[in-house]
Design a protein around this motif. Structure first.
Motif, PDB file in Angstrom:
ATOM      1  N   PRO A  15     -46.654  22.129 -21.403  1.00 33.99           N
ATOM      2  CA  PRO A  15     -45.604  24.001 -20.515  1.00 33.99           C
ATOM      3  C   PRO A  15     -44.590  24.277 -21.213  1.00 33.99           C
ATOM      4  N   PHE A  16     -43.542  23.116 -22.131  1.00 36.67           N
ATOM      5  CA  PHE A  16     -42.507  23.053 -22.644  1.00 36.67           C
ATOM      6  C   PHE A  16     -42.025  22.496 -23.786  1.00 36.67           C
ATOM      7  N   LEU A  17     -41.384  23.096 -24.757  1.00 39.44           N
ATOM      8  CA  LEU A  17     -41.187  21.952 -26.033  1.00 39.44           C
ATOM      9  C   LEU A  17     -39.725  23.225 -26.519  1.00 39.44           C
ATOM     10  N   LEU A  18     -38.813  22.134 -26.661  1.00 33.47           N
ATOM     11  CA  LEU A  18     -37.379  22.787 -27.390  1.00 33.47           C
ATOM     12  C   LEU A  18     -36.815  21.760 -28.780  1.00 33.47           C
ATOM     13  N   LEU A  19     -36.379  23.054 -28.992  1.00 31.59           N
ATOM     14  CA  LEU A  19     -35.727  22.414 -30.059  1.00 31.59           C
ATOM     15  C   LEU A  19     -34.448  23.071 -30.542  1.00 31.59           C
ATOM     16  N   LEU A  20     -33.315  21.866 -30.434  1.00 30.48           N
ATOM     17  CA  LEU A  20     -31.778  21.996 -31.136  1.00 30.48           C
ATOM     18  C   LEU A  20     -31.091  21.466 -31.290  1.00 30.48           C
ATOM     19  N   ASN A  21     -30.026  22.335 -32.148  1.00 26.19           N
ATOM     20  CA  ASN A  21     -29.107  21.931 -33.555  1.00 26.19           C
ATOM     21  C   ASN A  21     -27.596  21.991 -31.997  1.00 26.19           C
ATOM     22  N   ARG A  22     -26.872  21.044 -31.908  1.00 28.90           N
ATOM     23  CA  ARG A  22     -25.769  21.521 -31.822  1.00 28.90           C
ATOM     24  C   ARG A  22     -24.422  21.160 -32.855  1.00 28.90           C
ATOM     25  N   ASP A  23     -24.029  22.601 -32.940  1.00 27.15           N
ATOM     26  CA  ASP A  23     -22.801  22.381 -34.687  1.00 27.15           C
ATOM     27  C   ASP A  23     -21.597  22.174 -33.379  1.00 27.15           C
ATOM     28  N   SER A 185     -31.524  17.764 -31.106  1.00 27.95           N
ATOM     29  CA  SER A 185     -33.025  17.155 -30.019  1.00 27.95           C
ATOM     30  C   SER A 185     -34.054  18.129 -29.614  1.00 27.95           C
ATOM     31  N   ALA A 186     -35.138  17.640 -29.496  1.00 26.90           N
ATOM     32  CA  ALA A 186     -36.539  17.615 -28.829  1.00 26.90           C
ATOM     33  C   ALA A 186     -36.325  17.438 -27.965  1.00 26.90           C
ATOM     34  N   VAL A 187     -36.923  17.956 -26.908  1.00 27.47           N
ATOM     35  CA  VAL A 187     -37.729  17.941 -25.647  1.00 27.47           C
ATOM     36  C   VAL A 187     -39.060  18.616 -25.652  1.00 27.47           C
ATOM     37  N   VAL A 188     -39.476  17.570 -25.141  1.00 26.26           N
ATOM     38  CA  VAL A 188     -41.000  17.883 -24.996  1.00 26.26           C
ATOM     39  C   VAL A 188     -41.618  17.618 -23.367  1.00 26.26           C
ATOM     40  N   LEU A 189     -42.342  18.207 -22.289  1.00 22.79           N
ATOM     41  CA  LEU A 189     -42.513  18.287 -21.588  1.00 22.79           C
ATOM     42  C   LEU A 189     -44.107  17.710 -21.301  1.00 22.79           C
ATOM     43  N   LYS A 190     -44.915  17.066 -21.193  1.00 24.41           N
ATOM     44  CA  LYS A 190     -46.498  17.054 -21.386  1.00 24.41           C
ATOM     45  C   LYS A 190     -46.826  17.396 -19.105  1.00 24.41           C
ATOM     46  N   THR A 191     -48.221  17.513 -19.374  1.00 24.63           N
ATOM     47  CA  THR A 191     -48.802  18.605 -18.915  1.00 24.63           C
ATOM     48  C   THR A 191     -48.565  17.854 -17.587  1.00 24.63           C
ATOM     49  N   SER A 192     -49.111  16.267 -17.644  1.00 25.71           N
ATOM     50  CA  SER A 192     -49.112  14.282 -16.603  1.00 25.71           C
ATOM     51  C   SER A 192     -47.232  14.816 -15.671  1.00 25.71           C
TER      52      SER A 192
END
Length: 218
Positions: A15-23, A185-192
């Motif tokens: 339901p949610f996937l994120l990729l984020l670069n911090r400069d 960074s990567a954050v992934v939310l699974k349906t579980s």
């Protein structure tokens, strides 16, 4: 300056996937991904100002932040990195927290803030720019979004990506290590209800990796 690309409520398994670069300046003191604040907050931490740019909590809250590029800055402004910590420590919903900030637009430099509750699957975008418009608050719609140093989904020099997930992955992979990138960074939310948080970060001129997984405590 940071850039984030994310998918919200549009993937059947995640339901949610994120990729984020911090400069950031490579010599700015930073603690990489870990649990802090008595094990309630997960993310990296800016040790100079004490805040964070991306973090989540055991109860399903998640927040990330980018700066708005400006010619002039206020040296007396509060640290924008405090905002994510405030949200994670609060008991407020994304909408309630955004309303709390309505009278504080002039206390911070320009910011873009995404606050989410992964239990109720609610997400709000907050920005205090342009200055003469006060605080702008909007529900984030399902789909693919990109956030850089202007408003959400605004075309921007750093946002030269295809709105296809594989294209986003390729873009972030090729960009890492350039333009002052301090971490990816990567954050992934699974349906579980499982959250997987991955970070590749620069420490003492060496790239290191760390991953933390946990289940949301409802």
């Amino acid at each position: 300056m940071c850039i984030a690309a994310f998918i919200w409520k549009s993937h059947p398994l995640h339901p949610f996937l994120l990729l984020l670069n911090r400069d950031e300046y490579h010599n700015r003191p930073t603690t990489p991904l870990r649990w802090w604040d008595d094990g309630e907050i997960l993310g990296g931490r800016d040790e100079q100002a004490g805040g964070t740019w991306l973090a989540c909590s055991r109860d399903g809250k998640l927040v990330f932040l980018t700066n708005v590029r400006e010619i002039r800055t206020n040296p007396l402004a509060k640290s924008r990195g405090d905002l994510p910590v405030r949200y994670l420590k609060s008991k407020k919903s994304p909408k309630e927290f955004s309303e709390e900030l309505s009278g504080e637009t002039d206390l911070y430099g320009g910011f873009n803030l995404i606050v989410a509750d992964l239990c109720s699957m609610s997400m709000v975008y907050i920005t205090n720019r342009p200055k003469d418009c006060g605080l702008s608050i909007a529900e984030v719609s399902p789909g693919i979004h990109v956030l850089s140093n202007a408003k959400l989904d605004t075309p921007w020099p750093k946002v030269q990506v295809s709105l296809h997930w594989k294209g986003l992955l390729s873009y972030f992979s090729n960009w890492q290590g350039r333009y002052g990138t301090r971490s990816t960074s990567a954050v992934v939310l699974k349906t579980s209800g499982e959250v997987c948080f991955y970070e590749k970060y620069l420490e003492e001129d060496m790239w290191k990796k760390h991953k933390v997984s946990y289940h949301i405590e409802k």
